[in-house]
Design a protein around this motif. Structure first.
Motif, PDB file in Angstrom:
ATOM      1  N   ALA A  73       0.821  -1.213   0.000  1.00  0.00           N
ATOM      2  CA  ALA A  73       0.000   0.000   0.000  1.00  0.00           C
ATOM      3  C   ALA A  73       0.855   1.264   0.000  1.00  0.00           C
ATOM      4  CB  ALA A  73      -0.926  -0.007   1.216  1.00  0.00           C
ATOM      5  N   ASP A  74       2.065   1.169   0.516  1.00  0.00           N
ATOM      6  CA  ASP A  74       2.944   2.330   0.613  1.00  0.00           C
ATOM      7  C   ASP A  74       4.055   2.312  -0.436  1.00  0.00           C
ATOM      8  OD1 ASP A  74       1.569   3.318   2.863  1.00  0.00           O
ATOM      9  OD2 ASP A  74       2.688   1.970   4.184  1.00  0.00           O
ATOM     10  N   ARG A  75       3.889   1.518  -1.469  1.00  0.00           N
ATOM     11  CA  ARG A  75       4.954   1.371  -2.451  1.00  0.00           C
ATOM     12  C   ARG A  75       5.191   2.666  -3.244  1.00  0.00           C
ATOM     13  NH1 ARG A  75       0.393  -0.743  -4.729  1.00  0.00           N
ATOM     14  NH2 ARG A  75      -0.147   0.038  -6.823  1.00  0.00           N
ATOM     15  N   TYR A  76       6.429   2.832  -3.669  1.00  0.00           N
ATOM     16  CA  TYR A  76       6.765   3.759  -4.734  1.00  0.00           C
ATOM     17  C   TYR A  76       6.745   2.978  -6.042  1.00  0.00           C
ATOM     18  CZ  TYR A  76       8.482   7.036  -1.192  1.00  0.00           C
ATOM     19  OH  TYR A  76       8.574   7.899  -0.121  1.00  0.00           O
ATOM     20  N   GLU A  77       6.529   3.677  -7.140  1.00  0.00           N
ATOM     21  CA  GLU A  77       6.666   3.078  -8.458  1.00  0.00           C
ATOM     22  C   GLU A  77       7.562   3.998  -9.277  1.00  0.00           C
ATOM     23  OE1 GLU A  77       2.914   2.098 -10.298  1.00  0.00           O
ATOM     24  OE2 GLU A  77       2.041   1.449  -8.388  1.00  0.00           O
ATOM     25  N   ILE A  78       8.639   3.462  -9.786  1.00  0.00           N
ATOM     26  CA  ILE A  78       9.613   4.271 -10.509  1.00  0.00           C
ATOM     27  C   ILE A  78       8.934   4.988 -11.674  1.00  0.00           C
ATOM     28  CG2 ILE A  78      11.646   4.177 -12.013  1.00  0.00           C
ATOM     29  CD1 ILE A  78      12.755   1.996 -10.200  1.00  0.00           C
ATOM     30  N   GLY A  79       9.049   6.306 -11.672  1.00  0.00           N
ATOM     31  CA  GLY A  79       8.491   7.105 -12.741  1.00  0.00           C
ATOM     32  C   GLY A  79       6.978   7.196 -12.757  1.00  0.00           C
ATOM     33  N   ILE A  80       6.314   6.714 -11.677  1.00  0.00           N
ATOM     34  CA  ILE A  80       4.856   6.652 -11.686  1.00  0.00           C
ATOM     35  C   ILE A  80       4.244   7.154 -10.378  1.00  0.00           C
ATOM     36  CG2 ILE A  80       2.842   5.116 -11.850  1.00  0.00           C
ATOM     37  CD1 ILE A  80       4.515   3.268 -13.621  1.00  0.00           C
ATOM     38  N   ARG A  81       4.615   6.549  -9.255  1.00  0.00           N
ATOM     39  CA  ARG A  81       3.855   6.735  -8.020  1.00  0.00           C
ATOM     40  C   ARG A  81       4.690   7.374  -6.921  1.00  0.00           C
ATOM     41  NH1 ARG A  81       1.570   3.162  -3.559  1.00  0.00           N
ATOM     42  NH2 ARG A  81      -0.680   3.552  -3.500  1.00  0.00           N
ATOM     43  N   HIS A  82       4.090   8.352  -6.263  1.00  0.00           N
ATOM     44  CA  HIS A  82       4.662   9.016  -5.088  1.00  0.00           C
ATOM     45  C   HIS A  82       5.997   9.705  -5.368  1.00  0.00           C
ATOM     46  CE1 HIS A  82       1.365   7.730  -2.783  1.00  0.00           C
ATOM     47  NE2 HIS A  82       1.792   6.533  -2.402  1.00  0.00           N
ATOM     48  N   GLY A  83       6.210  10.112  -6.618  1.00  0.00           N
ATOM     49  CA  GLY A  83       7.326  10.998  -6.916  1.00  0.00           C
ATOM     50  C   GLY A  83       8.680  10.369  -7.136  1.00  0.00           C
ATOM     51  N   TRP A  84       8.761   9.020  -7.181  1.00  0.00           N
ATOM     52  CA  TRP A  84      10.082   8.424  -7.448  1.00  0.00           C
ATOM     53  C   TRP A  84      10.463   8.765  -8.890  1.00  0.00           C
ATOM     54  CZ3 TRP A  84      12.807   5.429  -3.773  1.00  0.00           C
ATOM     55  CH2 TRP A  84      14.068   4.992  -4.220  1.00  0.00           C
ATOM     56  N   PRO A  85      11.632   9.380  -9.114  1.00  0.00           N
ATOM     57  CA  PRO A  85      11.979   9.827 -10.464  1.00  0.00           C
ATOM     58  C   PRO A  85      12.151   8.662 -11.432  1.00  0.00           C
ATOM     59  CG  PRO A  85      13.848  10.040  -8.980  1.00  0.00           C
ATOM     60  CD  PRO A  85      12.671   9.697  -8.119  1.00  0.00           C
ATOM     61  N   GLY A  86      11.815   8.927 -12.698  1.00  0.00           N
ATOM     62  CA  GLY A  86      11.826   7.892 -13.711  1.00  0.00           C
ATOM     63  C   GLY A  86      13.071   7.885 -14.572  1.00  0.00           C
ATOM     64  N   ALA A  87      13.041   7.016 -15.569  1.00  0.00           N
ATOM     65  CA  ALA A  87      14.232   6.679 -16.348  1.00  0.00           C
ATOM     66  C   ALA A  87      14.402   7.500 -17.611  1.00  0.00           C
ATOM     67  CB  ALA A  87      14.198   5.190 -16.708  1.00  0.00           C
ATOM     68  N   LEU A  88      13.488   8.440 -17.894  1.00  0.00           N
ATOM     69  CA  LEU A  88      13.723   9.339 -19.016  1.00  0.00           C
ATOM     70  C   LEU A  88      14.643  10.454 -18.543  1.00  0.00           C
ATOM     71  CD1 LEU A  88      11.491   7.676 -20.371  1.00  0.00           C
ATOM     72  CD2 LEU A  88      10.611   9.799 -21.346  1.00  0.00           C
ATOM     73  N   ALA A  89      15.856  10.037 -18.264  1.00  0.00           N
ATOM     74  CA  ALA A  89      16.871  10.913 -17.683  1.00  0.00           C
ATOM     75  C   ALA A  89      18.226  10.262 -17.897  1.00  0.00           C
ATOM     76  CB  ALA A  89      16.618  11.116 -16.189  1.00  0.00           C
ATOM     77  N   GLU A  90      19.269  11.035 -17.662  1.00  0.00           N
ATOM     78  CA  GLU A  90      20.610  10.479 -17.853  1.00  0.00           C
ATOM     79  C   GLU A  90      20.964   9.469 -16.763  1.00  0.00           C
ATOM     80  OE1 GLU A  90      23.038  13.869 -20.246  1.00  0.00           O
ATOM     81  OE2 GLU A  90      22.627  14.307 -18.121  1.00  0.00           O
ATOM     82  N   ARG A  91      20.458   9.700 -15.549  1.00  0.00           N
ATOM     83  CA  ARG A  91      20.744   8.781 -14.451  1.00  0.00           C
ATOM     84  C   ARG A  91      19.506   8.570 -13.594  1.00  0.00           C
ATOM     85  NH1 ARG A  91      25.113  11.009 -16.113  1.00  0.00           N
ATOM     86  NH2 ARG A  91      24.713  13.076 -15.242  1.00  0.00           N
TER      87      ARG A  91
END
Length: 343
Positions: free
Chosen positions: A109-127
């Protein structure tokens, strides 16, 4: 570093953002390739449900299908990860709750999702920062296009596993997008007789799926399993109608509005219905499938472009020469407007 940021519905730009720092139990990955998917397009359009439930908010740094090389390791991380090529899970559970402890961190219920949920930054980036527990190693020689197709492939592999096919079983996959076509390719590699249902059939034929149909010419056959990988709100009910009594229906597609079906049909046909969320638990198996050559999904990639071209891709701006392949990849190191055929 440079990162693609969606700032509002239909608004996005490449920005200079702070470099990620590997915290305890985390690494930093130099992104080699990242895929653009329907979820990313929903963030760009403003239709993504998390934006309306408080689980996400603009600005959003999207991208959850990726591969790259570990360049930094935080406290508590084995230094052997440095320099390794990796991909990873999108779903980042808390690690403490009952679901996480039971191996179901993708439902935390408290998960982050990369590039999707609760602000974890995604992979359309250099790092990209990633918890080390989410990493999956890649063979050094694996094509970056394959590496960035592991996450969607893992979704498809879970759908095929849920269908519980035996060699020779007949499966109907509704929805010839990336997940649907990957499901078809994986099921075929497992010895199933694979059929695909969609509004068009040309690209499925191009990649060797001979039995591709539209609603108007779908044959009246026994379907041991039906996988709904579509976005059509009427397909779930149709899937239950089509499946053989005692068969299995797998739901992995999401429609824009509620999908209704008659549960009496499930009961009276003794049908097993399974929902699949994410590729969690199937990433390593997908890497093995690709590495063995049993499944080669690279023809699904229409083109590889740079970060500066991501907004055009999300807007649906596709040059005709890209053809009908459903997936577009982003190379963060690629210059602007330098699209190249990936196949």
């Amino acid at each position: 570093m440079r990162a693609f940021v969606v700032t509002g519905p239909g608004e996005a730009e490449v920005q200079q953002v702070a470099e990620p720092v590997a915290g305890p139990g985390e690494v930093v990955v130099a992104v080699e390739r990242a895929g653009v998917c329907g979820t990313d397009a929903e963030f760009y359009s403003g239709h993504m449900v998390y934006l309306h439930t408080g689980q996400a908010a603009y600005p959003v740094r999207i991208g959850h299908e990726w591969c790259g090389t570990v360049t930094a390791a935080g406290p508590g991380v084995d230094r052997a990860w440095l320099g390794r090529r990796v991909t990873g899970d999108t779903m980042l559970g808390c690690g403490k709750c009952r679901r996480c402890r039971g191996g179901r961190q993708h439902l935390c219920a408290d998960r982050y999702e990369i590039g999707i949920r609760h602000g974890w930054p995604g992979a359309l980036a250099e790092r990209l920062p990633v918890p080390v527990k989410a990493l999956v190693p890649l063979p050094e020689a694996m094509d970056p296009a394959l590496g960035a197709l592991v996450e969607p492939g893992a979704n498809a592999l879970r759908a095929v596993r849920a269908a519980a096919l035996s060699p020779g079983d007949r499966i109907l996959v509704a929805g010839p997008g990336t997940i649907g076509l990957l499901t078809a390719l994986i099921a075929a590699a497992r010895g199933a007789e694979v059929h695909v249902l969609g509004e068009t059939t040309g690209f499925a034929h191009e990649i060797g799926i001979e039995r591709a149909w539209t609603a108007s010419d779908l044959p009246d056959l026994r379907w041991d399993a039906v996988v709904d990988a579509s976005t059509g709100s009427g397909i779930p009910a149709r899937a239950v109608q089509l499946v053989e009594p005692g068969g299995r229906v797998v739901f992995i597609g999401l429609a824009a509005r509620a999908s209704l079906l008659d549960t009496r049909e499930l009961v009276l046909k003794d049908v097993t219905a399974v929902g699949v969320l994410s590729g969690s638990g199937a990433l390593a198996g997908t890497v093995d499938l690709y590495a063995s050559g049993a499944v080669d999904p690279r023809p699904l990639v229409a083109a590889t472009v740079g970060l500066d071209d991501a907004a055009a891709v999300l807007s649906g701006n596709r040059p005709p020469e890209w053809g009908a392949a459903p997936k577009v990849h982003i190379d963060p190191a690629a210059p602007s407007a330098q699209a190249e055929c990936s196949i």
